[in-house]
Design a protein around this motif. Sequence first.
Motif, PDB file in Angstrom:
ATOM      1  N   ARG A  29       0.845  -1.194   0.000  1.00 18.84           N
ATOM      2  CA  ARG A  29       0.000   0.000   0.000  1.00 18.84           C
ATOM      3  C   ARG A  29       0.884   1.249   0.000  1.00 18.84           C
ATOM      4  O   ARG A  29       2.012   1.216   0.505  1.00 18.84           O
ATOM      5  CB  ARG A  29      -0.927   0.018   1.219  1.00 18.84           C
ATOM      6  CG  ARG A  29      -1.948  -1.122   1.226  1.00 18.84           C
ATOM      7  CD  ARG A  29      -2.908  -0.983   2.379  1.00 18.84           C
ATOM      8  NE  ARG A  29      -3.650   0.267   2.314  1.00 18.84           N
ATOM      9  CZ  ARG A  29      -4.461   0.703   3.291  1.00 18.84           C
ATOM     10  NH1 ARG A  29      -4.603   0.000   4.406  1.00 18.84           N
ATOM     11  NH2 ARG A  29      -5.110   1.843   3.156  1.00 18.84           N
ATOM     12  N   PRO A  30       0.387   2.360  -0.545  1.00 19.90           N
ATOM     13  CA  PRO A  30       1.191   3.586  -0.554  1.00 19.90           C
ATOM     14  C   PRO A  30       1.427   4.105   0.864  1.00 19.90           C
ATOM     15  O   PRO A  30       0.605   3.928   1.767  1.00 19.90           O
ATOM     16  CB  PRO A  30       0.334   4.564  -1.356  1.00 19.90           C
ATOM     17  CG  PRO A  30      -0.651   3.730  -2.091  1.00 19.90           C
ATOM     18  CD  PRO A  30      -0.893   2.524  -1.239  1.00 19.90           C
ATOM     19  N   LEU A  31       2.550   4.761   1.032  1.00 21.79           N
ATOM     20  CA  LEU A  31       2.912   5.391   2.293  1.00 21.79           C
ATOM     21  C   LEU A  31       2.935   6.899   2.088  1.00 21.79           C
ATOM     22  O   LEU A  31       3.219   7.379   0.988  1.00 21.79           O
ATOM     23  CB  LEU A  31       4.290   4.909   2.744  1.00 21.79           C
ATOM     24  CG  LEU A  31       4.837   5.386   4.085  1.00 21.79           C
ATOM     25  CD1 LEU A  31       4.011   4.807   5.237  1.00 21.79           C
ATOM     26  CD2 LEU A  31       6.310   4.982   4.234  1.00 21.79           C
ATOM     27  N   SER A  32       2.604   7.635   3.133  1.00 23.98           N
ATOM     28  CA  SER A  32       2.778   9.089   3.134  1.00 23.98           C
ATOM     29  C   SER A  32       3.865   9.453   4.132  1.00 23.98           C
ATOM     30  O   SER A  32       4.115   8.714   5.091  1.00 23.98           O
ATOM     31  CB  SER A  32       1.473   9.794   3.518  1.00 23.98           C
ATOM     32  OG  SER A  32       0.493   9.637   2.511  1.00 23.98           O
ATOM     33  N   PHE A  33       4.497  10.586   3.895  1.00 22.25           N
ATOM     34  CA  PHE A  33       5.476  11.114   4.845  1.00 22.25           C
ATOM     35  C   PHE A  33       5.046  12.501   5.288  1.00 22.25           C
ATOM     36  O   PHE A  33       4.705  13.350   4.448  1.00 22.25           O
ATOM     37  CB  PHE A  33       6.873  11.217   4.221  1.00 22.25           C
ATOM     38  CG  PHE A  33       7.669   9.955   4.300  1.00 22.25           C
ATOM     39  CD1 PHE A  33       8.387   9.635   5.444  1.00 22.25           C
ATOM     40  CD2 PHE A  33       7.683   9.071   3.230  1.00 22.25           C
ATOM     41  CE1 PHE A  33       9.126   8.466   5.518  1.00 22.25           C
ATOM     42  CE2 PHE A  33       8.416   7.899   3.290  1.00 22.25           C
ATOM     43  CZ  PHE A  33       9.140   7.591   4.436  1.00 22.25           C
ATOM     44  N   TYR A  34       5.043  12.719   6.602  1.00 18.14           N
ATOM     45  CA  TYR A  34       4.981  14.063   7.149  1.00 18.14           C
ATOM     46  C   TYR A  34       6.381  14.401   7.648  1.00 18.14           C
ATOM     47  O   TYR A  34       6.996  13.611   8.375  1.00 18.14           O
ATOM     48  CB  TYR A  34       3.980  14.171   8.309  1.00 18.14           C
ATOM     49  CG  TYR A  34       4.091  15.507   9.020  1.00 18.14           C
ATOM     50  CD1 TYR A  34       3.580  16.654   8.425  1.00 18.14           C
ATOM     51  CD2 TYR A  34       4.758  15.626  10.235  1.00 18.14           C
ATOM     52  CE1 TYR A  34       3.708  17.892   9.042  1.00 18.14           C
ATOM     53  CE2 TYR A  34       4.891  16.859  10.861  1.00 18.14           C
ATOM     54  CZ  TYR A  34       4.365  17.992  10.261  1.00 18.14           C
ATOM     55  OH  TYR A  34       4.511  19.220  10.858  1.00 18.14           O
ATOM     56  N   ASP A  83       8.404  -3.076   2.230  1.00 19.70           N
ATOM     57  CA  ASP A  83       7.523  -3.557   1.169  1.00 19.70           C
ATOM     58  C   ASP A  83       6.345  -2.638   0.858  1.00 19.70           C
ATOM     59  O   ASP A  83       5.362  -3.086   0.279  1.00 19.70           O
ATOM     60  CB  ASP A  83       6.974  -4.943   1.544  1.00 19.70           C
ATOM     61  CG  ASP A  83       8.079  -5.981   1.670  1.00 19.70           C
ATOM     62  OD1 ASP A  83       9.003  -5.959   0.840  1.00 19.70           O
ATOM     63  OD2 ASP A  83       8.011  -6.786   2.619  1.00 19.70           O
ATOM     64  N   VAL A  84       6.416  -1.348   1.243  1.00 21.93           N
ATOM     65  CA  VAL A  84       5.312  -0.458   0.886  1.00 21.93           C
ATOM     66  C   VAL A  84       5.365  -0.137  -0.602  1.00 21.93           C
ATOM     67  O   VAL A  84       6.416  -0.230  -1.248  1.00 21.93           O
ATOM     68  CB  VAL A  84       5.339   0.858   1.713  1.00 21.93           C
ATOM     69  CG1 VAL A  84       5.144   0.564   3.184  1.00 21.93           C
ATOM     70  CG2 VAL A  84       6.634   1.624   1.469  1.00 21.93           C
ATOM     71  N   ALA A  85       4.207   0.267  -1.143  1.00 21.28           N
ATOM     72  CA  ALA A  85       4.094   0.469  -2.593  1.00 21.28           C
ATOM     73  C   ALA A  85       4.353   1.916  -2.979  1.00 21.28           C
ATOM     74  O   ALA A  85       3.517   2.590  -3.573  1.00 21.28           O
ATOM     75  CB  ALA A  85       2.717   0.031  -3.069  1.00 21.28           C
ATOM     76  N   GLY A  86       5.508   2.432  -2.628  1.00 19.16           N
ATOM     77  CA  GLY A  86       5.844   3.798  -3.000  1.00 19.16           C
ATOM     78  C   GLY A  86       5.194   4.827  -2.102  1.00 19.16           C
ATOM     79  O   GLY A  86       4.464   4.505  -1.163  1.00 19.16           O
ATOM     80  N   VAL A  87       5.459   6.096  -2.412  1.00 22.80           N
ATOM     81  CA  VAL A  87       4.987   7.223  -1.595  1.00 22.80           C
ATOM     82  C   VAL A  87       4.043   8.075  -2.428  1.00 22.80           C
ATOM     83  O   VAL A  87       4.410   8.556  -3.498  1.00 22.80           O
ATOM     84  CB  VAL A  87       6.189   8.062  -1.093  1.00 22.80           C
ATOM     85  CG1 VAL A  87       5.708   9.323  -0.386  1.00 22.80           C
ATOM     86  CG2 VAL A  87       7.057   7.217  -0.173  1.00 22.80           C
ATOM     87  N   GLY A  88       2.832   8.267  -1.898  1.00 17.05           N
ATOM     88  CA  GLY A  88       1.824   9.037  -2.621  1.00 17.05           C
ATOM     89  C   GLY A  88       1.771  10.495  -2.247  1.00 17.05           C
ATOM     90  O   GLY A  88       1.396  11.337  -3.082  1.00 17.05           O
ATOM     91  N   THR A  89       2.142  10.829  -1.011  1.00 17.88           N
ATOM     92  CA  THR A  89       2.124  12.233  -0.577  1.00 17.88           C
ATOM     93  C   THR A  89       3.271  12.482   0.386  1.00 17.88           C
ATOM     94  O   THR A  89       3.652  11.608   1.169  1.00 17.88           O
ATOM     95  CB  THR A  89       0.802  12.617   0.128  1.00 17.88           C
ATOM     96  OG1 THR A  89       0.725  11.984   1.416  1.00 17.88           O
ATOM     97  CG2 THR A  89      -0.417  12.237  -0.699  1.00 17.88           C
TER      98      THR A  89
END
Length: 410
Positions: A29-34, A83-89
Amino acid sequence: MTPGAPPPGDPAPADGGLPTSAVIEAAGRPLSFYVHVPYCRTRCGYCDFNTYTASELGPGASRDSWAATAIAEIDLARRVLPDVAGVGTVFFGGGTPTLLPPDDLGDVLAAIDDRFGLLAGAEVTTESNPDSVDAADLARLRERGFNRISFGMQSATPHVLQLLERTHRPGRPQEAAREARAAGFESVSLDLIYGTPGESAADWQHSLEAALEAEPDHVSAYALIVEEGTRLGARVRRGEVPMTDDDDHADKYLQTEQTLTTAGFSAYEVSNWARPTRSDETRVDHRCAHNLAYWQGGHWWGIGPGAHSHVGGVRWWNVKHPAAWSGRLAAQESPAQAREVLDADTRRVERVLLELRLSDGLDLAVLTERERRRVDDLVRRELAMINNQRLILTLPGRLLADGIVRDLLD
């Protein structure tokens, strides 16, 4: 004034590891970073965020080393979540991120892309005080991959800005918004605050109209909350300025909705409005995708001192002071101070709390049978409606959102 004590929680492991169930849930699943930049030139009188002026930093903390330390935490995140599916935000907040050189922010963004991979069309936002950037800074930020910017405008009325202890002059946010547009930012947002003591309805209307003159894509408008421990809180306690008034907040919220809706904006969350996308734009949606990830129960890793994270039903928060944060990472330890593992019912309650604030509403299936029996009363009182088996707050319901959640839940 320094930020308040962190919340209680369970001990966080020194290696930053998460329960296997959380890692499995986040996989694919996509990951976000703050990314939290805790520095401010001065502290606004109403602010209780985890921020520090130069005089408050003390030994062991430096703006110069912030980017390298943030990258060390990104490396930790990569070890924990392979194994996350990239970064969306990605969202750089603060504090004032743009007090740092654009290339410091760009280097951190590049590290996220290198370790995890930014997804196509990823939303990359930085907050900014309007007087902390110029046209050259904005152009460089755009070159380094930022495509969305949110300026802290708060008000266009001089006496309101003075009471809030904002440092920018009236008119500067609109100039900065135009400079960001010229630099190629795909989405420009303005943050406003209503309900400041002494602010009239005419003052607030002036601020709304001034914001619209800048032709933003997104507007956030929040009621002022007077927090304990702030300079404004002390002034209210001493009787120097009046306490903010709930009825005044409600009137100004309705004023905001009327003005922004007339200008073509739509509220997609209680405090956030976005304009529709034009046919000539590459951006599909001007809603803040990063905040939607929070409200819709996504996974995000918070980088920086005091930053909060949530992955797979585990929530944790970092040590607050920049020196403690950098010290932990220098010792190759997680900067997490504590964490909590949310049980299924807590996650369900939080879903109700957050999703009811959205214009898309809440799937009725999330509610218990007893809670669903309370829905009819909300509809009868015209505080909510049902559309395609989703419970959606009306405008009067949005004014009472927190109370409705309390009354609805078992």
